[in-house]
Each structure stands twice: as C-alpha cells, then as structure tokens.
Motif scaffolding. Structure first.
Motif, PDB file in Angstrom:
ATOM      1  N   LYS A 140       0.793  -1.231   0.000  1.00  0.00           N
ATOM      2  CA  LYS A 140       0.000   0.000   0.000  1.00  0.00           C
ATOM      3  C   LYS A 140       0.825   1.280   0.000  1.00  0.00           C
ATOM      4  N   ASP A 141       2.048   1.241   0.497  1.00  0.00           N
ATOM      5  CA  ASP A 141       2.857   2.459   0.578  1.00  0.00           C
ATOM      6  C   ASP A 141       3.561   2.810  -0.725  1.00  0.00           C
TER       7      ASP A 141
ATOM      8  N   ASN B 168      -6.915  -1.389   0.968  1.00  0.00           N
ATOM      9  CA  ASN B 168      -5.514  -1.597   0.573  1.00  0.00           C
ATOM     10  C   ASN B 168      -5.334  -2.431  -0.691  1.00  0.00           C
TER      11      ASN B 168
END
Length: 108
Positions: free
Chosen positions: A81-82, A90
């Motif tokens: 997700k980042d 997500n």
C-alpha cells in the motif's frame, strides 16, 4: 484457460522497490496464487506513466475471485500500500482491460 489484464499505478519514486518486492515474492503468496488457478502472471512497468500492466492466465474465474479473500492476499496488499495507488481496503486500484485481439501460434 482464461486471459485477464489490468492496469495499476506505482508511485514514481518506488519503481525499483516494486520490482524488489516482487523479486522476493513470499513463497506462501506464490502458493496461494497457484492454488487459486493462476497459470501465468506477468507485470510490466511503463516508467514514463508509472503504469503497471498485469497479464494473467487463470483456470477459473470463480476460483480466482476467492484469492482476494485469503489472509495472505490481504497481508500482501497491506505490504504494497505504501508504494502504489490503493483502495480503502488496501487492494490495488486496478482497471480491468477488455481483450480486443488475440493470436496464438500453434506449435506442432
């Protein structure tokens, strides 16, 4: 065999990290994909647009759809997700593509 394709986005500064994480794909993730009918899975990066093109060959749509409900898939989404565009759960923001042409060579 069923062919599927989709487009996703990876953040520009994370192209290499995206590749690294897939180069180190968790064995349990690979097993889950195979257990849910994945025959082949490729992801291509267009670095100019940050677009990811995913091409997948599966055995069965219903079986494949169940992969999203597995614990390991949810864990993978949380892990990714980042570095890419994601939905509130997500999962990656993905647009499915409609196949408009296919040509296969017959090997004899």
């Amino acid at each position: 065999m069923i062919r599927k394709a989709s487009v996703m986005k990876v953040f520009r500064e994370h192209h290499e990290e995206y590749r690294r994480r897939h180069d180190e794909l968790w064995p349990e993730m690979e097993s889950m994909l195979k257990e849910h009918g994945m025959l082949s899975y490729s992801i291509f990066l267009d670095a100019e647009t940050d677009s990811l093109f995913a091409y997948l060959e599966i055995e069965d749509e219903e079986l494949w759809a169940k992969s999203a409900d597995t614990e390991i898939c949810r864990k993978w989404w949380d892990y990714m997700k980042d570095i890419m565009e994601t939905n509130p759960d997500n999962s990656p923001v993905a647009r499915e593509l409609k196949e408009v042409f296919h040509l296969a060579a017959c090997l004899t």
